[in-house]
Every structure is written in C-alpha cells, then in structure tokens.
Scaffold this motif. Structure first.
Motif, PDB file in Angstrom:
ATOM      1  N   TYR A   1     -14.785  28.720  14.756  1.00  0.00           N
ATOM      2  CA  TYR A   1     -15.746  28.488  13.430  1.00  0.00           C
ATOM      3  C   TYR A   1     -16.291  27.038  13.850  1.00  0.00           C
ATOM      4  O   TYR A   1     -17.547  26.788  13.559  1.00  0.00           O
TER       5      TYR A   1
ATOM      6  N   GLY B   1     -10.206  29.011  12.872  1.00  0.00           N
ATOM      7  CA  GLY B   1     -10.959  27.731  12.542  1.00  0.00           C
ATOM      8  C   GLY B   1     -11.521  27.008  13.389  1.00  0.00           C
ATOM      9  O   GLY B   1     -12.663  26.456  13.491  1.00  0.00           O
TER      10      GLY B   1
ATOM     11  N   VAL C   1     -14.460  26.436   5.901  1.00  0.00           N
ATOM     12  CA  VAL C   1     -13.639  26.974   6.947  1.00  0.00           C
ATOM     13  C   VAL C   1     -12.334  27.430   6.157  1.00  0.00           C
ATOM     14  O   VAL C   1     -11.875  28.405   6.316  1.00  0.00           O
ATOM     15  N   GLY C   2     -12.092  26.679   5.278  1.00  0.00           N
ATOM     16  CA  GLY C   2     -10.861  26.890   4.439  1.00  0.00           C
ATOM     17  C   GLY C   2     -11.014  28.323   3.375  1.00  0.00           C
ATOM     18  O   GLY C   2     -10.100  29.210   3.458  1.00  0.00           O
TER      19      GLY C   2
ATOM     20  N   GLY D   1     -13.014  22.251  11.974  1.00  0.00           N
ATOM     21  CA  GLY D   1     -12.476  23.563  11.842  1.00  0.00           C
ATOM     22  C   GLY D   1     -11.073  23.934  11.811  1.00  0.00           C
ATOM     23  O   GLY D   1     -10.504  24.546  11.110  1.00  0.00           O
ATOM     24  N   TRP D   2     -10.560  23.135  12.926  1.00  0.00           N
ATOM     25  CA  TRP D   2      -9.012  23.529  13.113  1.00  0.00           C
ATOM     26  C   TRP D   2      -8.195  22.815  11.876  1.00  0.00           C
ATOM     27  O   TRP D   2      -7.309  23.415  11.143  1.00  0.00           O
TER      28      TRP D   2
ATOM     29  N   ILE E   1     -10.996  31.365   5.957  1.00  0.00           N
ATOM     30  CA  ILE E   1      -9.635  31.578   6.589  1.00  0.00           C
ATOM     31  C   ILE E   1      -8.675  32.070   5.610  1.00  0.00           C
ATOM     32  O   ILE E   1      -7.901  33.287   5.675  1.00  0.00           O
TER      33      ILE E   1
ATOM     34  N   ALA F   1      -8.670  25.377   8.605  1.00  0.00           N
ATOM     35  CA  ALA F   1      -7.964  26.583   8.785  1.00  0.00           C
ATOM     36  C   ALA F   1      -6.383  26.144   8.577  1.00  0.00           C
ATOM     37  O   ALA F   1      -5.519  26.848   8.007  1.00  0.00           O
TER      38      ALA F   1
END
Length: 325
Positions: free
Chosen positions: A252, A249, A213-214, A307-308, A217, A311
C-alpha cells in the motif's frame, strides 16, 4: 601396522548446521510467498486497493510539494547571499590614487572575497544615468559624491557581515560603511518558518498515512480472523501471522508513493509553462523544481516504511485481541 579409521565429525554440530540452514531457507521461502500472496490479494481487489493508495498519495503530495518549494527557495537564498555586498564610502578629500590604495587594503582584509572601486567621477556618471538628470547635474561646480568601494564578504550571514563592517570602518580614509541586511534576515525568517511548516505537515500527513494503512489492515485482520485463529491453534507465532499483513502495508505504501510521484510530476509539467512565462515577464528565468532520482527514491522509501509501520502497529494491536475459540 594397523591404521585407525578416520573418525567422522560429530553429528551434533553437522545436524545443528543443517537445521539452521533449513530454518533460514524456510524463513526466506515464507517471506517470498507472503510478499507475492499479499500482492495478489491487492490485485484481486483493484478498486479498494487503488482508493487506499490514492488516499496515501494525497497525504504525501502536499508535504512533498512544500519540500520542493523550500528547496527552490533555498537555491534562491544562496543566490541572494552571493549578491550580498557592503558599500564602503571613502572620505570626500580622498583622491583617486589614495582611493586605489584603500581599495587594495580592503581587498587584502580578512573576510573579504573581492572589491570593486567606484571613483567619484564613475559614481556621478552612474547617478546621472540612473536618474536621467545629466544636464542638471552637469551644471554642478563640484562633484558631491565621494569615492566608494563595493565589498563582497566571504561569509554573507548577517552576524559576520556586521563584524566585517565594524572592522572596515576602522580603516584609514573610510568615512562610512553601509549594509542592508533587512532583506537577508526576512528571507531567513521566511525560510525557517517554511521549514517548520513543512516538518509539521510531514508529521501530520505521516500520521494520516499510518491511520489509513492501519484501518485498512485492521479490516483485513477482521476478515481473516478465523484463519488466524486456526493457524494460532496449531502453533503459529505472532511474527508468522503478522508477516502477510506487513507486506500488504508495504505494498500500500509503495503504491501510494508511486501515485504521489506521478501526481507531482504531472503537476510540475502542468504548471511549468505559466511559471516560466511569469518569470520571463520580470526578466528572470525560473523553472519549477523536480524530485530527481534521490528525491524520488526518498519519497518511495518513506511511503513504503510508513505503510509497513502502519500495518505493524495495526496487526500487533489486533492480534492481542484475537483469541482461539
């Protein structure tokens, strides 16, 4: 008589309340707009978004499947613990009437759930049936087997069973107490090893989700660098700039969790018939565990939070590098 007109409330307090309510409504509208906008951006790039979600799903499937396997092993552990018993052998000279009294004394003992008395004659009959040597054993002049009592303990843990065995050996008429705790201890060691492996895999693949995810983003931040510089020049805060990427995120993570749930469901249905057939060949009934409502909710919540978090870390890191030109 002159009446004074009612004094209006202070304008300062009213205006402050109005401004606070207006800011709150604006904050909620922006969150809703960013949530929808980030979802639309993902839909406009279906292939890339699906590949990212699939990578997240693959990272979540293995620890989730291992967790389900450990959950079924935990149920099997509980069933085996319920079958843990001690065999109390009475002295050979004890007759059936005295054996019944000893059985009552053992049943009333603290730490004992129930008992089952096996007389010497019943023990010989079971022995003959198990070995198929009824004719040969029937020629014996005396029954060499003593009466015994099968004791089911309240606490089946190895430590508690050992203490109970020592106490039962002190009862008058008891010659020996036998217990086999090796299989219980092996099962507990395997369960502990499985829990540690599952935890290590969950942490490892959780870090993998954060990296996936990182990285996604980070690329999104780089593609929108000019837009970020413009809104920063007009006074946008980092929280304002960070908000759409955090929602991306979360989307995702939620999509990856849904794909992982689908893969687990398909895999469980695909393997259900062979596993049931294998268990039936051993005369047992076993079905693959399923996530259920609580497990599915936990999987989706964890994937969304991962995901959060991924991100948030990526955006916070790269916003510090973005400077208006």
């Amino acid at each position: 008589m002159n009446r004074r007109p009612a004094e209006p409330p202070p304008r300062g307090a009213r205006s402050r309340r109005t401004r606070s309510a207006s800011r709150l409504r604006g904050w909620a509208r922006h969150h809703r707009a960013m949530c929808l906008d980030s979802a639309r951006r993902l839909i406009r790039r279906p292939v890339g978004s699906l590949l990212t979600m699939l990578a997240i799903a693959i990272a979540l499937v293995l620890p989730a499947a291992l967790w389900l396997t450990l959950d079924s092993a935990r149920l099997l552990d509980a069933e085996l613990e319920e079958s843990a018993t001690l065999t109390v052998y009475l002295e050979p000279r004890v007759e059936d009437a005295q054996a019944a009294r000893i059985d009552e004394a053992l049943a009333a003992h603290e730490g004992v759930t129930r008992t089952r008395l096996i007389t010497a004659a019943e023990g010989m009959a079971e022995f003959q049936q198990a070995l198929g040597l009824a004719d040969a054993l029937g020629r014996l002049e005396e029954n060499p087997l003593p009466a015994s009592v099968v004791v089911t303990p309240v606490d089946p843990t190895p430590e508690a069973v050992r203490v109970l065995a020592e106490r039962l050996e002190a009862v008058a008429g008891v010659e020996e107490v036998r217990l086999d705790l090796a299989w219980i201890e092996r099962l507990r060691h395997l369960a502990e090893l499985g829990r540690r492996v599952a935890l290590a895999l969950a942490v490892l693949f959780g870090l993998g989700v954060l990296l996936v995810v990182g990285n996604t983003i980070r690329l999104s931040v780089e593609s929108r660098r000019q837009e970020i510089e413009v809104v920063t020049l007009i006074g946008a805060t980092h929280a304002f700039v960070r908000r759409p990427f955090i929602y991306s995120g979360a989307w995702y993570g939620l999509g990856g969790g849904l794909l992982a749930w689908g893969l687990l469901t398909l895999g469980s249905g695909w393997l259900a018939a062979p596993v049931s057939a294998l268990a039936a060949s051993y005369g047992a009934s076993f079905s693959l565990p399923r996530l259920g409502g609580s497990g599915s909710a936990m999987l989706l919540v964890c994937s969304t939070l991962l995901g959060w978090l991924g991100a948030w870390i990526a955006v916070s890191r790269h916003l510090a590098e973005v400077r208006p030109r």
